[in-house]
Design an enzyme around this catalytic site. Structure first.
Site, short mmCIF file in Angstrom:
data_model
loop_
_atom_site.label_atom_id
_atom_site.label_comp_id
_atom_site.label_asym_id
_atom_site.label_seq_id
_atom_site.Cartn_x
_atom_site.Cartn_y
_atom_site.Cartn_z
NE ARG A 52 48.29 -10.84 -8.61
CZ ARG A 52 47.31 -10.68 -9.49
NH1 ARG A 52 47.53 -9.98 -10.60
NH2 ARG A 52 46.12 -11.19 -9.31
CE LYS A 151 44.00 -9.37 -6.64
NZ LYS A 151 43.16 -8.26 -7.05
CD GLU A 184 45.43 -1.14 -12.05
OE1 GLU A 184 45.39 -2.33 -12.42
OE2 GLU A 184 45.92 -0.77 -10.98
N1 PMP Z 1 43.96 -4.35 -11.76
C1 PMP Z 1 43.34 -4.39 -10.57
C2 PMP Z 1 43.32 -3.16 -9.74
C3 PMP Z 1 42.72 -5.57 -10.13
O1 PMP Z 1 42.10 -5.61 -8.95
C4 PMP Z 1 42.74 -6.71 -10.97
C5 PMP Z 1 42.01 -7.97 -10.57
N2 PMP Z 1 42.66 -8.66 -9.58
C6 PMP Z 1 43.41 -6.64 -12.20
C7 PMP Z 1 44.00 -5.43 -12.56
C8 PMP Z 1 43.50 -7.83 -13.11
O2 PMP Z 1 44.40 -8.76 -12.58
P1 PMP Z 1 44.24 -10.33 -12.84
O3 PMP Z 1 44.25 -10.52 -14.32
O4 PMP Z 1 45.43 -10.93 -12.19
O5 PMP Z 1 42.97 -10.75 -12.21
#
Ligand code: PMP
Length: 291
Positions: A52, A151, A184
């Protein structure tokens, strides 16, 4: 506690881990990052996090100066240097040092740093009793402007929503996309369980991060023969859900029991949520890259 920080190929003490004020990660939020966890001496889903990270970098046209293999070794080295078995790892790649203009071509080389520290969990009572969350007025970034799948170091959109949560004294805020579909939370993905037992989660095109924890849950549901639908839904579906939970590297799997003052079902964490939370904890114990 003084930590050893990986900074551009070297391990340096926290006090010496310094970044230039001309770094575009700081001046413009121009960069990408990952939050990763290690459990009992295993780095959980390291490959997925690195994939990622490199995809985020590709999307912003930034070439990470070291290979995925070297990055993987750098992460392991940093966690080991700090003698950690359970850790939260922050991996950051910025565009690097440039001038005061925003042109990334002026930046010679990306800055890479890795911090490994102890994990700060939500208080245990949140996992037991569930979270109260609110819907933020701040909409999630529109994918046509800046994809929430990147990200990036630009977290202001999420921070604006988090400020709304803080003002209402709740630990998380739910974000809708421009059309009003649930996207989200500020740092977590969202799942619902309907009264019929089907699990719903927003498809990524709605404008959400492709969460690594989300993907683990998707696989788990398939193993358990639970029907999962990646489908757009609105707040109506949230308010009328039988169960609701969030997923994220930091939060892991955490129940939600109240959204905007509406109790989810009887206001207690759901049965499937608790089962998934337990299974998730089991997986973290045995999966991962050895330290
Ligand atoms: N959405 C956002 C905006 C985030 O910052 C995160 C945390 N990194 C997640 C979802 C969850 O992603 P992950 O399970 O890869 O930590």
């Amino acid at each position: 506690m003084e930590r050893l920080i990986y900074l551009n190929g070297e391990l340096v003490k926290t006090k010496e881990a310094k970044i230039s004020v001309f770094d575009h990660g700081l001046l413009y939020g121009d960069g990408v990052f990952e939050g990763i966890r290690a459990y009992s001496g295993n780095i959980f889903k390291l490959k997925e996090h690195l994939d990622r990270l490199y995809n985020s970098a590709a999307a912003i046209m930034m070439e990470i100066p070291i290979s995925k293999e070297e990055m993987s070794q750098a992460v392991v080295k940093t966690v080991n240097a700090n003698k950690l078995r359970d850790a939260y790892i922050r991996l950051v790649v910025t565009r690097g040092i440039g001038d005061l203009g925003l042109n990334p071509e002026k930046c010679q080389k990306p800055t890479v740093f890795i911090i490994a520290d102890k994990i700060k969990l939500y208080p245990e009572e949140y996992y037991k009793n569930g979270l109260n969350i609110v819907t933020a007025a701040t909409r999630r970034n529109i994918p046509d402007a800046l994809s929430p799948r990147i990200k990036s170091l630009n977290y202001l959109n999420n921070i604006m929503a988090k400020i709304e949560a803080n003002r209402l004294k709740v630990p998380e805020a739910l974000m809708l996309n421009r059309e009003g579909y649930v996207a989200e939370c500020t740092g977590d993905n969202i799942f619902l369980v309907t009264s019929g037992g089907t699990v719903l989660t927003p498809p990524l095109y709605i404008g959400a991060l492709n969460g690594i924890t989300r993907a683990v849950i998707v696989d788990m549901l398939s193993d358990m023969d639970v029907v999962l639908k990646e489908t757009p839904f609105t707040l109506f579906e949230v308010y009328s859900a039988a169960e609701c939970f969030l997923t994220g590297t930091a939060a892991e799997v955490i129940p939600v029991v109240d959204v905007d003052g509406r109790k989810i079902s009887d206001g207690r964490p759901g049965e499937l949520t608790l089962k998934l939370k337990e299974r998730f904890q089991e997986i973290t114990k045995k999966d991962g890259v050895k330290l």
